[in-house]
Design a protein around this motif. Structure first.
Motif, PDB file in Angstrom:
ATOM      1  N   HIS A 153     -30.609  21.966  -8.297  1.00  0.00           N
ATOM      2  CA  HIS A 153     -29.496  22.858  -7.910  1.00  0.00           C
ATOM      3  C   HIS A 153     -28.955  23.501  -9.196  1.00  0.00           C
ATOM      4  N   ARG A 210     -42.759  21.856 -12.008  1.00  0.00           N
ATOM      5  CA  ARG A 210     -42.372  23.047 -11.240  1.00  0.00           C
ATOM      6  C   ARG A 210     -41.981  24.152 -12.200  1.00  0.00           C
ATOM      7  N   TYR A 258     -50.890  31.504  -5.852  1.00  0.00           N
ATOM      8  CA  TYR A 258     -50.083  30.311  -5.517  1.00  0.00           C
ATOM      9  C   TYR A 258     -48.638  30.718  -5.227  1.00  0.00           C
ATOM     10  N   ARG A 293     -46.736  31.278  -1.364  1.00  0.00           N
ATOM     11  CA  ARG A 293     -45.533  30.452  -1.068  1.00  0.00           C
ATOM     12  C   ARG A 293     -44.242  31.252  -1.173  1.00  0.00           C
ATOM     13  N   LEU A 314     -42.644  32.549  -3.773  1.00  0.00           N
ATOM     14  CA  LEU A 314     -41.772  32.002  -4.821  1.00  0.00           C
ATOM     15  C   LEU A 314     -41.433  33.116  -5.807  1.00  0.00           C
ATOM     16  N   ASN A 349     -35.212  32.930  -9.226  1.00  0.00           N
ATOM     17  CA  ASN A 349     -33.885  32.770  -8.629  1.00  0.00           C
ATOM     18  C   ASN A 349     -32.823  33.012  -9.699  1.00  0.00           C
TER      19      ASN A 349
HETATM   20  N1  CMC Z   1     -42.748  25.786  -8.946  1.00  0.00           N
HETATM   21  C1  CMC Z   1     -43.925  25.448  -8.375  1.00  0.00           C
HETATM   22  N2  CMC Z   1     -44.089  25.239  -7.059  1.00  0.00           N
HETATM   23  C2  CMC Z   1     -42.999  25.369  -6.291  1.00  0.00           C
HETATM   24  C3  CMC Z   1     -41.753  25.724  -6.808  1.00  0.00           C
HETATM   25  C4  CMC Z   1     -41.644  25.937  -8.199  1.00  0.00           C
HETATM   26  N3  CMC Z   1     -40.489  26.267  -8.754  1.00  0.00           N
HETATM   27  N4  CMC Z   1     -40.834  25.765  -5.809  1.00  0.00           N
HETATM   28  C5  CMC Z   1     -41.508  25.460  -4.697  1.00  0.00           C
HETATM   29  N5  CMC Z   1     -42.816  25.234  -4.980  1.00  0.00           N
HETATM   30  C6  CMC Z   1     -43.896  24.911  -4.024  1.00  0.00           C
HETATM   31  C7  CMC Z   1     -43.835  23.467  -3.582  1.00  0.00           C
HETATM   32  O1  CMC Z   1     -44.582  22.623  -4.426  1.00  0.00           O
HETATM   33  C8  CMC Z   1     -44.400  23.569  -2.199  1.00  0.00           C
HETATM   34  O2  CMC Z   1     -45.800  23.679  -2.314  1.00  0.00           O
HETATM   35  P1  CMC Z   1     -46.782  23.046  -1.178  1.00  0.00           P
HETATM   36  O3  CMC Z   1     -46.486  23.819   0.060  1.00  0.00           O
HETATM   37  O4  CMC Z   1     -48.144  23.246  -1.721  1.00  0.00           O
HETATM   38  O5  CMC Z   1     -46.402  21.603  -1.072  1.00  0.00           O
HETATM   39  C9  CMC Z   1     -43.874  24.912  -1.676  1.00  0.00           C
HETATM   40  O6  CMC Z   1     -43.669  25.706  -2.859  1.00  0.00           O
HETATM   41  C10 CMC Z   1     -42.568  24.802  -0.918  1.00  0.00           C
HETATM   42  O7  CMC Z   1     -41.659  24.085  -1.737  1.00  0.00           O
HETATM   43  P2  CMC Z   1     -40.448  23.226  -1.224  1.00  0.00           P
HETATM   44  O8  CMC Z   1     -40.040  22.268  -2.293  1.00  0.00           O
HETATM   45  O9  CMC Z   1     -40.775  22.676   0.134  1.00  0.00           O
HETATM   46  O10 CMC Z   1     -39.371  24.351  -1.039  1.00  0.00           O
HETATM   47  P3  CMC Z   1     -37.848  24.102  -0.993  1.00  0.00           P
HETATM   48  O11 CMC Z   1     -37.284  25.215  -0.199  1.00  0.00           O
HETATM   49  O12 CMC Z   1     -37.509  22.740  -0.555  1.00  0.00           O
HETATM   50  O13 CMC Z   1     -37.469  24.223  -2.544  1.00  0.00           O
HETATM   51  C11 CMC Z   1     -36.339  24.547  -4.538  1.00  0.00           C
HETATM   52  C12 CMC Z   1     -36.480  24.989  -3.081  1.00  0.00           C
HETATM   53  C13 CMC Z   1     -35.282  25.437  -5.193  1.00  0.00           C
HETATM   54  C14 CMC Z   1     -35.875  23.094  -4.593  1.00  0.00           C
HETATM   55  C15 CMC Z   1     -37.707  24.704  -5.263  1.00  0.00           C
HETATM   56  O14 CMC Z   1     -38.171  26.028  -5.154  1.00  0.00           O
HETATM   57  C16 CMC Z   1     -37.639  24.258  -6.724  1.00  0.00           C
HETATM   58  O15 CMC Z   1     -37.758  23.069  -7.007  1.00  0.00           O
HETATM   59  N6  CMC Z   1     -37.447  25.230  -7.681  1.00  0.00           N
HETATM   60  C17 CMC Z   1     -37.303  24.876  -9.079  1.00  0.00           C
HETATM   61  C18 CMC Z   1     -35.866  24.431  -9.342  1.00  0.00           C
HETATM   62  C19 CMC Z   1     -34.905  25.586  -9.334  1.00  0.00           C
HETATM   63  O16 CMC Z   1     -35.155  26.647  -9.896  1.00  0.00           O
HETATM   64  N7  CMC Z   1     -33.747  25.379  -8.666  1.00  0.00           N
HETATM   65  C20 CMC Z   1     -32.681  26.379  -8.590  1.00  0.00           C
HETATM   66  C21 CMC Z   1     -32.482  26.864  -7.193  1.00  0.00           C
HETATM   67  S1  CMC Z   1     -31.484  28.358  -7.126  1.00  0.00           S
HETATM   68  C22 CMC Z   1     -29.919  27.876  -7.664  1.00  0.00           C
HETATM   69  C23 CMC Z   1     -29.208  27.056  -6.686  1.00  0.00           C
HETATM   70  O17 CMC Z   1     -28.938  27.519  -5.578  1.00  0.00           O
HETATM   71  O18 CMC Z   1     -28.872  25.920  -7.039  1.00  0.00           O
END
Ligand code: CMC
Length: 427
Positions: free
Chosen positions: A264, A300, A352, A356, A358, A361
């Protein structure tokens, strides 16, 4: 006319009302499902669950749209100030001249913290994380100023909200000064919200910090862009705590803790650490992206991806433009910004990330801007908290002013069946 969804379970059909939001979002109301069928719904991580009806912020993640109280984020970023945006989020309308004047004067009037509170900073070790200090200090304010809890009348609520937003800035800067062993700098009443924060961060007893107008404008922008984001993890936490009847300070302190995590608000710091590491070790960006895609690593791409946006985060585009402007003025060429742009390019052209959906953000470019402003990395998430405070307060108010339903999800229990207690010497 209310439409109805039909659900078939074991041959029986159940009617479920469909709720439609003002922007056409459809939601199936399952609140009576357990009473009528004995079933609950399961949605781990709330990926497809509307937890409330809210009139504060609208996001269309498919189209990359973000609006506070109906106003596009691009218009607020170009024309508003953080103090005005706070009012908009909390009260739902842009303030009149008179309202804004009184609101700003409350920020000035309450910018100091109780002198007794300054002693708390001595109690934290210099290694203490500023987010831990921030959360503890928000609760501590309410101990020193118990009148802040009386917010049943519109006037006392307004004073408490302005006090919290204003004092948060003072606490944030003081926690930084305490962490580097410098004397705490008091706020100056003639300075605006952002300049005052920079003054408390960077002035020293015999040397006033003169912020560059571009730096003040960049801070203003960062705070506006972070001010709310509908049911994100920290705002949902604030609502959850508020629903128990907890006061605004306790609820917002919980929001700070939820924000801390790297998935987050902690992501902005993680992005800069990643960029610095790529720079210092001269990592090939294609190799790095290949490692991220390798599912045997848990790596990630920080600052990429979002639960709601499946398109470019509108805040990231505004942030990227500002990063270019500010950094070219302050630094000429910033190697980390260059790496960020190249990394974005590699990722956005990679199947990739395309498959997805991506995209960068808000955190992808905010860290490079904060770094250029001289904000240390361990303060990045504190900056996010300063920005998000009006959103937390607006969410707290929405819960406080509502019918008072306690937030209490159900679960599917998957643990042991009933079993006997075994005395310790027989285990
Ligand atoms: N890098 C690589 N792969 C990713 C990433 C990333 N940053 N984000 C998602 N994926 C992949 C993930 O591995 C999954 O792949 P697969 O379908 O093969 O298993 C797919 O994309 C879907 O991911 P998810 O984790 O199910 O998606 P989510 O909606 O739960 O995740 C997230 C959202 C923000 C937690 C995630 O994108 C992430 O970890 N990003 C990096 C951390 C980050 O930048 N966070 C800040 C968010 S914005 C500010 C805020 O609101 O706090």
């Amino acid at each position: 006319m209310t439409s109805i969804a039909k659900l078939r379970i074991d041959g029986a059909t159940h009617d479920l009302p469909v709720v439609v939001g003002t922007e056409g979002e459809h939601a199936i109301d399952i609140s009576k499902l357990r009473d009528t069928t004995g079933h609950i719904t399961l949605d781990e991580g709330y990926t497809n669950t509307g937890s409330c009806r809210s009139a504060i912020t609208f996001i269309d993640g498919e189209k990359g749209i973000l609006r506070y109280r109906g106003i596009p984020i691009e218009q607020l970023a170009a024309n508003s100030t953080f103090v005005e945006t706070c009012w908009l989020l909390i009260y739902g309308e842009l303030p009149t001249h008179e309202q804004l004047k009184r609101w700003s004067s409350l920020f000035t009037k309450y910018e100091m913290i109780h002198e007794g509170l300054y002693h708390h900073f001595d109690g934290f070790p210099s290694t203490g994380h500023p987010m831990a200090i921030l959360s503890a200090m928000i609760n501590a304010i309410s101990c020193y100023e118990p009148d802040l809890m009386e917010m049943e009348s519109p006037t006392t609520f307004q004073i408490s909200a302005a006090r919290l937003i204003s004092k948060l800035r003072t606490i944030a800067a003081a926690s930084y000064k305490a962490s580097i062993g410098q004397p705490i700098i008091y706020p100056k009443p003639h300075l605006d919200y952002c300049s005052n924060f920079l003054h408390m961060m960077f002035s020293i007893p015999f040397g006033d910090y003169e912020p560059d107008p571009e730096t003040v404008a960049a801070l203003q922008l960062i705070l506006i862009l972070h001010a709310d984001h509908e049911q994100n993890c920290s705002s949902s936490t604030v609502r959850m705590v508020a629903s128990s009847g907890a006061n605004m300070f306790a609820s917002c302190a919980a929001g700070v803790c939820a924000l801390w995590g790297p998935l987050h608000g902690g992501a902005n710091a993680a992005v800069v650490e990643m960029l610095q590491n790529l720079h210092d070790n001269r990592v090939d960006l294609n190799d790095y992206v290949a490692r991220i895609k390798d599912k045997s690593t848990s790596l990630r791409l920080m600052g990429f991806g979002h639960r709601v946006y499946k398109n470019y985060d509108p805040r990231a585009s505004i942030m990227k433009e500002r990063a270019d402007k500010l950094l070219s003025k302050l630094k000429g060429v910033d190697p980390l910004l260059e790496i960020a742009k190249r990394l974005e390019d590699v990722a956005l052209n990679d199947p990739y990330f395309i498959e997805r959906r991506l995209y960068p953000n808000v955190d992808f470019y905010s860290g490079v801007i904060l770094r250029a402003m001289g904000i240390p990395v361990n303060m990045f998430t504190v900056m996010f908290a300063m920005g998000r405070m009006p959103g937390w307060i607006a969410n707290w108010k929405e819960v406080h002013d509502s019918d008072g339903v306690l937030y209490r999800p159900r679960q599917v229990y998957v643990g042991s069946g009933p079993r006997e207690y075994v005395p310790i010497d027989q285990r």
